[in-house]
Design a protein around this motif. Structure first.
Motif, PDB file in Angstrom:
ATOM      1  N   LEU A  98      30.232  45.122  55.467  1.00  0.00           N
ATOM      2  CA  LEU A  98      29.963  45.600  54.107  1.00  0.00           C
ATOM      3  C   LEU A  98      31.236  46.057  53.413  1.00  0.00           C
ATOM      4  CD1 LEU A  98      26.649  47.605  54.717  1.00  0.00           C
ATOM      5  CD2 LEU A  98      26.921  45.486  53.405  1.00  0.00           C
ATOM      6  N   THR A  99      32.110  46.724  54.152  1.00  0.00           N
ATOM      7  CA  THR A  99      33.381  47.147  53.579  1.00  0.00           C
ATOM      8  C   THR A  99      34.204  45.942  53.122  1.00  0.00           C
ATOM      9  OG1 THR A  99      33.430  49.100  55.020  1.00  0.00           O
ATOM     10  CG2 THR A  99      35.508  48.429  54.007  1.00  0.00           C
ATOM     11  N   GLY A 100      34.263  44.928  53.993  1.00  0.00           N
ATOM     12  CA  GLY A 100      35.012  43.726  53.645  1.00  0.00           C
ATOM     13  C   GLY A 100      34.393  42.977  52.481  1.00  0.00           C
ATOM     14  N   LEU A 101      33.058  42.851  52.464  1.00  0.00           N
ATOM     15  CA  LEU A 101      32.382  42.088  51.415  1.00  0.00           C
ATOM     16  C   LEU A 101      32.514  42.763  50.050  1.00  0.00           C
ATOM     17  CD1 LEU A 101      30.571  39.775  50.503  1.00  0.00           C
ATOM     18  CD2 LEU A 101      28.582  41.172  51.141  1.00  0.00           C
ATOM     19  N   ILE A 102      32.185  44.059  49.993  1.00  0.00           N
ATOM     20  CA  ILE A 102      32.254  44.767  48.709  1.00  0.00           C
ATOM     21  C   ILE A 102      33.703  44.822  48.207  1.00  0.00           C
ATOM     22  CG2 ILE A 102      31.858  46.963  47.551  1.00  0.00           C
ATOM     23  CD1 ILE A 102      29.556  47.438  49.549  1.00  0.00           C
ATOM     24  N   GLY A 103      34.642  45.094  49.131  1.00  0.00           N
ATOM     25  CA  GLY A 103      36.054  45.114  48.744  1.00  0.00           C
ATOM     26  C   GLY A 103      36.524  43.760  48.246  1.00  0.00           C
ATOM     27  N   SER A 104      36.039  42.685  48.891  1.00  0.00           N
ATOM     28  CA  SER A 104      36.470  41.336  48.478  1.00  0.00           C
ATOM     29  C   SER A 104      35.922  40.977  47.106  1.00  0.00           C
ATOM     30  CB  SER A 104      36.012  40.307  49.513  1.00  0.00           C
ATOM     31  OG  SER A 104      34.603  40.153  49.499  1.00  0.00           O
ATOM     32  N   LEU A 105      34.679  41.385  46.809  1.00  0.00           N
ATOM     33  CA  LEU A 105      34.107  41.094  45.489  1.00  0.00           C
ATOM     34  C   LEU A 105      34.882  41.821  44.392  1.00  0.00           C
ATOM     35  CD1 LEU A 105      30.280  41.219  46.328  1.00  0.00           C
ATOM     36  CD2 LEU A 105      31.730  39.209  45.994  1.00  0.00           C
ATOM     37  N   LEU A 106      35.206  43.081  44.651  1.00  0.00           N
ATOM     38  CA  LEU A 106      36.026  43.821  43.688  1.00  0.00           C
ATOM     39  C   LEU A 106      37.410  43.192  43.545  1.00  0.00           C
ATOM     40  CD1 LEU A 106      35.146  47.501  44.726  1.00  0.00           C
ATOM     41  CD2 LEU A 106      34.436  46.308  42.637  1.00  0.00           C
ATOM     42  N   GLY A 107      37.984  42.789  44.698  1.00  0.00           N
ATOM     43  CA  GLY A 107      39.318  42.178  44.683  1.00  0.00           C
ATOM     44  C   GLY A 107      39.339  40.858  43.947  1.00  0.00           C
ATOM     45  N   ALA A 108      38.278  40.046  44.133  1.00  0.00           N
ATOM     46  CA  ALA A 108      38.209  38.764  43.425  1.00  0.00           C
ATOM     47  C   ALA A 108      38.169  38.983  41.918  1.00  0.00           C
ATOM     48  CB  ALA A 108      36.981  37.982  43.887  1.00  0.00           C
ATOM     49  N   PHE A 109      37.430  40.007  41.489  1.00  0.00           N
ATOM     50  CA  PHE A 109      37.359  40.315  40.056  1.00  0.00           C
ATOM     51  C   PHE A 109      38.725  40.772  39.529  1.00  0.00           C
ATOM     52  CE2 PHE A 109      36.609  43.518  36.690  1.00  0.00           C
ATOM     53  CZ  PHE A 109      36.062  42.687  35.728  1.00  0.00           C
ATOM     54  N   VAL A 110      39.393  41.639  40.285  1.00  0.00           N
ATOM     55  CA  VAL A 110      40.717  42.114  39.866  1.00  0.00           C
ATOM     56  C   VAL A 110      41.726  40.960  39.858  1.00  0.00           C
ATOM     57  CG1 VAL A 110      42.644  43.641  40.476  1.00  0.00           C
ATOM     58  CG2 VAL A 110      40.296  44.461  40.670  1.00  0.00           C
ATOM     59  N   GLY A 111      41.643  40.083  40.869  1.00  0.00           N
ATOM     60  CA  GLY A 111      42.523  38.924  40.902  1.00  0.00           C
ATOM     61  C   GLY A 111      42.301  38.022  39.702  1.00  0.00           C
ATOM     62  N   TRP A 112      41.040  37.853  39.304  1.00  0.00           N
ATOM     63  CA  TRP A 112      40.711  37.060  38.108  1.00  0.00           C
ATOM     64  C   TRP A 112      41.329  37.689  36.866  1.00  0.00           C
ATOM     65  CZ3 TRP A 112      37.312  38.338  33.939  1.00  0.00           C
ATOM     66  CH2 TRP A 112      37.031  37.264  33.083  1.00  0.00           C
ATOM     67  N   LEU A 113      41.271  39.022  36.770  1.00  0.00           N
ATOM     68  CA  LEU A 113      41.900  39.712  35.634  1.00  0.00           C
ATOM     69  C   LEU A 113      43.411  39.498  35.635  1.00  0.00           C
ATOM     70  CD1 LEU A 113      39.983  43.136  35.512  1.00  0.00           C
ATOM     71  CD2 LEU A 113      39.693  41.146  34.029  1.00  0.00           C
ATOM     72  N   PHE A 114      44.040  39.570  36.825  1.00  0.00           N
ATOM     73  CA  PHE A 114      45.477  39.329  36.926  1.00  0.00           C
ATOM     74  C   PHE A 114      45.832  37.936  36.393  1.00  0.00           C
ATOM     75  CE2 PHE A 114      46.302  42.397  40.744  1.00  0.00           C
ATOM     76  CZ  PHE A 114      46.267  43.458  39.862  1.00  0.00           C
ATOM     77  N   LEU A 115      45.003  36.938  36.750  1.00  0.00           N
ATOM     78  CA  LEU A 115      45.273  35.565  36.315  1.00  0.00           C
ATOM     79  C   LEU A 115      45.115  35.419  34.809  1.00  0.00           C
ATOM     80  CD1 LEU A 115      43.485  33.565  39.158  1.00  0.00           C
ATOM     81  CD2 LEU A 115      45.948  33.782  38.784  1.00  0.00           C
ATOM     82  N   ILE A 116      44.126  36.107  34.225  1.00  0.00           N
ATOM     83  CA  ILE A 116      43.948  36.082  32.770  1.00  0.00           C
ATOM     84  C   ILE A 116      45.186  36.659  32.081  1.00  0.00           C
ATOM     85  CG2 ILE A 116      42.649  37.074  30.855  1.00  0.00           C
ATOM     86  CD1 ILE A 116      41.121  34.884  32.157  1.00  0.00           C
ATOM     87  N   VAL A 117      45.664  37.804  32.600  1.00  0.00           N
ATOM     88  CA  VAL A 117      46.860  38.434  32.023  1.00  0.00           C
ATOM     89  C   VAL A 117      48.070  37.511  32.158  1.00  0.00           C
ATOM     90  CG1 VAL A 117      48.470  40.369  32.254  1.00  0.00           C
ATOM     91  CG2 VAL A 117      46.007  40.773  32.407  1.00  0.00           C
ATOM     92  N   TRP A 118      48.219  36.881  33.343  1.00  0.00           N
ATOM     93  CA  TRP A 118      49.352  35.981  33.571  1.00  0.00           C
ATOM     94  C   TRP A 118      49.339  34.812  32.580  1.00  0.00           C
ATOM     95  CZ3 TRP A 118      53.833  35.585  36.191  1.00  0.00           C
ATOM     96  CH2 TRP A 118      54.398  34.323  36.322  1.00  0.00           C
ATOM     97  N   ARG A 119      48.172  34.262  32.338  1.00  0.00           N
ATOM     98  CA  ARG A 119      48.067  33.121  31.415  1.00  0.00           C
ATOM     99  C   ARG A 119      48.481  33.510  30.006  1.00  0.00           C
ATOM    100  NH1 ARG A 119      42.482  29.879  32.412  1.00  0.00           N
ATOM    101  NH2 ARG A 119      43.417  28.586  30.803  1.00  0.00           N
TER     102      ARG A 119
END
Length: 409
Positions: free
Chosen positions: A334-355
């Motif tokens: 559960l720690t890995g799954l919830i953390g990964s979902l949050l991380g995927a969202f933050v990574g998506w935001l990073f990519l939007i900013v980079w673009r």
């Protein structure tokens, strides 16, 4: 708490709530790690795709050439003995691929071949008034060559569909000669060939050297100018799967006996750079995953120590070792799954900013980055597995606790 939930799920969620601050911190660490993996993976993938496109959009993946002419190092003496002689390497003259129509038809029938195009290449001069420019001539059949090379996308004036009386020139060459589409230029070659052609189109490769030296003309015109009647200097090939180029090149060479070069062999340093980038991406993923795993394991080890009495009571009241094991493995998952979902969202935001910040002077993207949904899926699955593996040692430690010892402690 939902009574329909399995016993292990109820306890796992309760334990995570009780240690709320520890849970939030480790989830934040996992989220940061996953966001880095998503961002770096997408960035490197986009960069590789861009480099790959820039290399192969304007270069055939396989080039079939006539064999080089070589000097014979031996000659026969009067008495019949063979004598070795020192000879200089022979200067290579322009020559045609032997029976190139047969070769072209043979290669076109092979599996995995997408485009096959005959090409005539040679040196020439453009003469306009007192100006004299040395250029590289490329004779093409537009209907096949424009499928092989992305020349159409680089045309800034006119069209790439040339006929026997047309030519395409680079932007720098057009500026140097003071010409534009519709103007006529005189082409000459060392073999004495000459022709006056109209500029049908002007291209811009974004490379001054190519823009000032490259000239495209019709195949038959090039054959006439370079004194290569009915011949071609190369047969160029593109594949459905570019990374199979070396294997296909060796097959063609074995079947035809001609010299065959693949883009992988001719761009060995570039290919090595792509592999190095891929390796560095894997190293980054490994160490980020290792850091997250150690964080999860550390938190769960502390949790086992803190909750040893509770675990002892559970064991004394009939909870099995397998249930205790599943309890802590669930916490890790559960720690890995919830953390990964949050991380995927933050990574998506990073990519939007980079673009939005990585742009060229003309406002276009520095290089395109695509959002591959599978990247987020892989990150979530990977982080969940890392959480389970990290929880394995603490889970075994908890399952092995002796109830009586744990309660007394």
């Amino acid at each position: 708490m939902n009574s329909a939930m399995p016993f292990e799920w109820i306890l796992a969620i309760r334990f995570m709530r009780q240690a709320r601050m520890q849970t939030l911190l480790i989830m934040s660490g996992v989220a940061l790690g996953v966001s880095v993996i998503v961002f770096i993976s997408a960035l490197i993938s986009g960069l590789q795709t861009n480099l790959f496109k820039r290399t192969l959009d304007f270069q055939a993946q396989i080039i079939i050439l006539p064999p080089k002419e070589v000097s014979r190092p031996l000659h026969q003496a009067g008495d019949g003995t063979m004598l070795a002689t020192l000879v200089q390497p022979r200067a290579q003259r322009l020559q045609s691929v032997d029976q190139w129509q047969t070769v072209l038809a043979q290669v076109a029938k092979m599996d995995g071949i997408s485009v096959v195009a005959p090409v005539v290449s040679g040196a020439g001069f453009i003469v306009r008034g007192e100006a004299n420019k040395a250029v590289g001539l490329t004779g093409i059949e537009p209907e096949t060559y424009l499928q092989l090379i992305a020349l159409n996308s680089k045309i800034i004036a006119g069209t790439a569909n040339i006929t026997g009386t047309d030519m395409l020139v680079g932007l720098d060459l057009a500026k140097d000669l003071g010409v534009w589409t519709g103007d006529k230029l005189n082409l000459q070659t060392a073999s004495g060939g000459t022709a006056t052609l109209s500029i049908r189109g002007i291209f811009d490769y974004g490379n001054s050297g190519m823009n000032s030296r490259s000239v495209y003309i019709a195949l038959r015109t090039a054959q006439s100018l370079l004194d290569l009647a009915g011949g071609v200097t190369s047969v160029e090939v593109n594949l459905d799967e570019p990374f199979t180029a070396e294997t296909v090149a060796q097959t063609i060479q074995a079947q035809t006996g001609l010299k065959v070069d693949s883009w992988i062999a001719t761009n060995a340093q570039f290919f090595s750079a792509l592999e190095a980038q891929g390796m560095s991406n894997n190293v980054i993923r490994f160490f980020v995953g290792l850091t997250a795993a150690l964080g999860i394991a550390n938190v769960l080890v502390v949790s086992v120590v803190q909750k040893s009495k509770a675990i002892g009571i559970l064991r004394a009241t009939g909870t099995s070792r397998q249930q205790i094991l599943r309890l802590f493995l669930l916490q890790g998952a559960l720690t890995g799954l919830i953390g990964s979902l949050l991380g995927a969202f933050v990574g998506w935001l990073f990519l939007i900013v980079w673009r939005n910040i990585a742009i060229n002077a003309d406002g276009t993207q520095l290089f395109p980055i695509t959002f591959d949904p599978m990247l987020f899926v892989y990150a979530a699955v990977g982080a969940t597995l890392v959480g389970i593996l990290a929880a394995l040692f603490p889970a075994l430690q908890a399952a092995r606790l002796d109830p009586a010892v744990a309660i007394r402690g």
